[in-house]
Design a protein around this motif. Structure first.
Motif, mmCIF file in Angstrom:
data_model
loop_
_atom_site.group_PDB
_atom_site.id
_atom_site.type_symbol
_atom_site.label_atom_id
_atom_site.label_comp_id
_atom_site.label_asym_id
_atom_site.label_seq_id
_atom_site.Cartn_x
_atom_site.Cartn_y
_atom_site.Cartn_z
ATOM 1 N N VAL A 184 0.891 -1.477 -0.734
ATOM 2 C CA VAL A 184 0.334 0.339 0.206
ATOM 3 C C VAL A 184 0.654 1.390 -0.170
ATOM 4 N N SER A 185 2.048 1.772 0.741
ATOM 5 C CA SER A 185 2.720 2.114 0.287
ATOM 6 C C SER A 185 2.998 2.834 -0.378
ATOM 7 N N ARG A 186 3.866 1.814 -1.019
ATOM 8 C CA ARG A 186 4.675 2.246 -2.365
ATOM 9 C C ARG A 186 3.211 3.011 -3.903
ATOM 10 N N ILE A 187 2.145 2.017 -3.242
ATOM 11 C CA ILE A 187 1.048 2.062 -4.288
ATOM 12 C C ILE A 187 0.736 3.764 -4.048
ATOM 13 N N VAL A 188 0.486 3.996 -3.280
ATOM 14 C CA VAL A 188 -0.089 5.648 -2.917
ATOM 15 C C VAL A 188 1.047 6.522 -2.879
ATOM 16 N N ALA A 189 2.448 6.171 -2.602
ATOM 17 C CA ALA A 189 3.391 6.618 -2.875
ATOM 18 C C ALA A 189 4.161 7.468 -4.438
ATOM 19 N N GLN A 190 3.667 6.004 -5.052
ATOM 20 C CA GLN A 190 4.673 6.561 -6.412
ATOM 21 C C GLN A 190 3.964 7.207 -7.179
ATOM 22 N N HIS A 207 -1.618 0.013 8.328
ATOM 23 C CA HIS A 207 -2.013 -0.794 6.484
ATOM 24 C C HIS A 207 -0.766 -0.682 5.491
ATOM 25 N N VAL A 208 0.202 0.729 5.876
ATOM 26 C CA VAL A 208 1.458 0.524 5.226
ATOM 27 C C VAL A 208 1.969 -0.726 4.324
ATOM 28 N N ASN A 209 2.367 -1.504 4.689
ATOM 29 C CA ASN A 209 3.325 -2.451 4.611
ATOM 30 C C ASN A 209 2.425 -3.814 3.745
ATOM 31 N N ILE A 226 -8.626 5.566 -3.849
ATOM 32 C CA ILE A 226 -9.157 7.099 -3.429
ATOM 33 C C ILE A 226 -7.941 7.754 -2.998
ATOM 34 N N ALA A 227 -7.374 7.007 -2.241
ATOM 35 C CA ALA A 227 -5.857 7.891 -1.805
ATOM 36 C C ALA A 227 -4.918 7.693 -2.948
ATOM 37 N N ARG A 228 -4.477 7.468 -2.654
ATOM 38 C CA ARG A 228 -3.470 7.238 -4.777
ATOM 39 C C ARG A 228 -4.349 8.444 -5.673
#
Length: 331
Positions: free
Chosen positions: A112-118, A149-151, A167-169
């Motif tokens: 999740v961290s990588r998805i939202v941070a992309q 949830h980030v990892n 939605i966060a992304r």
């Protein structure tokens, strides 16, 4: 008067059909065929129609995932159909999408961290890795998830939670326009209301504008300010939501509204139900595209294409030969 953030003029998106060993072009699918619309800043504009009507293709063309065949798309007054390179990258920062399937739209190999941070890495404006991670946690909390949830990976979440990640992304870069492509249709009914309420809360907090694509008219009535009804890539009716639901004018709109189930009540059948399937956009009917299924069809409908009529009140437009005749009779 409200500012117009998005204006589409005579937009067309046609896909070529190829066949044979040499892949010769043998025809075209007219997925979007001469669409015009205006979206006010801070509002929610709904696109409605059966599967195959072109509403998702319209959304993807506006986002520039597809290139337009013809027509213009103006975002904040600038024609974005001619953008490329850095200018197109900037536009995509301001216009984001939420997709229908929250599992297919998230890379299962990424946390999740990588998805939202992309998007934050792609459009990095000098933030450090620590600042980006803090922003990811902030975004997850905004959409109702936890820092813990980030990892985790997408398969570890429910459908509603996965859509919250999407939605966060989408809001990570503080966009002005979000194209919501059936964002709740893949979710359980009990979860749909939660996600819709989240979208409305974010709209108010972040001053977002939504282009909301759906086949569910009860959802559209709840969330949209204006609505366009599409059929085979064309506009059949558009109006403010309250006007459309109280006073539908096109036979197709009437049929769609008549099909909405009401729990605990027998719906009064004021109009005939639709029969048959939507025709193929590869070989659409002559004249009015809707005439093979229309309960009010006339002989003229089979050969003459209707014009978009201004019905004269509350920005209400429709495309129907019967309405043209009524207007002429009232003059």
């Amino acid at each position: 008067m409200s500012e117009i953030i998005l204006e589409v003029k005579n937009l067309k998106k046609h896909f070529p059909i190829h066949s044979g060993l040499l892949l010769r072009e043998t025809g075209q699918v007219k997925a979007v065929d001469d669409i015009t619309l205006k979206v006010k800043k801070g509002s929610t504009y709904g696109l409605v129609g059966e599967s195959g009507c072109g509403k998702s293709t319209l959304g993807r063309t506006i986002s520039q995932l597809y290139k337009a065949t013809a027509g213009d798309i103006f975002f904040k007054g600038k024609d974005i159909t001619k953008l490329s390179g850095a200018d197109l990258k900037t536009y995509r920062k301001e216009v984001q999408m939420i997709f229908q399937d929250p599992y297919a739209s998230l890379d299962p190999r990424m946390t999740v961290s990588r998805i939202v941070a992309q998007p934050l890495h792609i459009h990095n404006d000098g933030k450090s890795a620590k600042q980006i991670q803090e922003r990811v946690v902030e975004l997850l909390e905004v959409v109702g998830l936890k820092a813990a949830h980030v990892n985790r990976y997408p398969h570890e979440f429910s459908g509603g939670q996965r859509q919250r990640i999407g939605i966060a992304r989408a809001i990570a870069l503080n966009p002005e326009l979000i194209i919501c492509d059936e964002p709740v249709s893949a979710l359980d009914v009990s979860i749909q209301a939660q996600v819709l309420n989240l979208l409305q809360d974010l709209q108010e907090k972040l001053n977002l504008t939504y282009l909301f694509i759906s086949h569910d008219l009860s959802v559209v009535e709840h969330i949209c300010d204006e609505v366009m009804v599409m059929y085979l890539g064309r506009t059949v009716e558009s109006a403010p939501a309250d006007v459309l639901f109280k006073n539908p004018s096109h036979p197709y709109t009437k049929a769609l509204l008549n099909a909405i189930p009401i729990a605990g009540h027998g719906r009064k059948k004021n109009h005939e139900n639709l029969t048959g399937d939507i025709p193929s956009p590869i070989n659409p009917p002559s004249g009015c595209y809707f005439h093979p299924r229309c309960p009010e069809v006339m002989d003229e409908c089979k050969t003459k294409a209707p014009k978009i009529l201004n019905l004269g009140h509350d920005a209400h437009f429709a495309s129907c030969l019967n309405l043209e005749i009524k207007q002429e009779d009232n003059k």
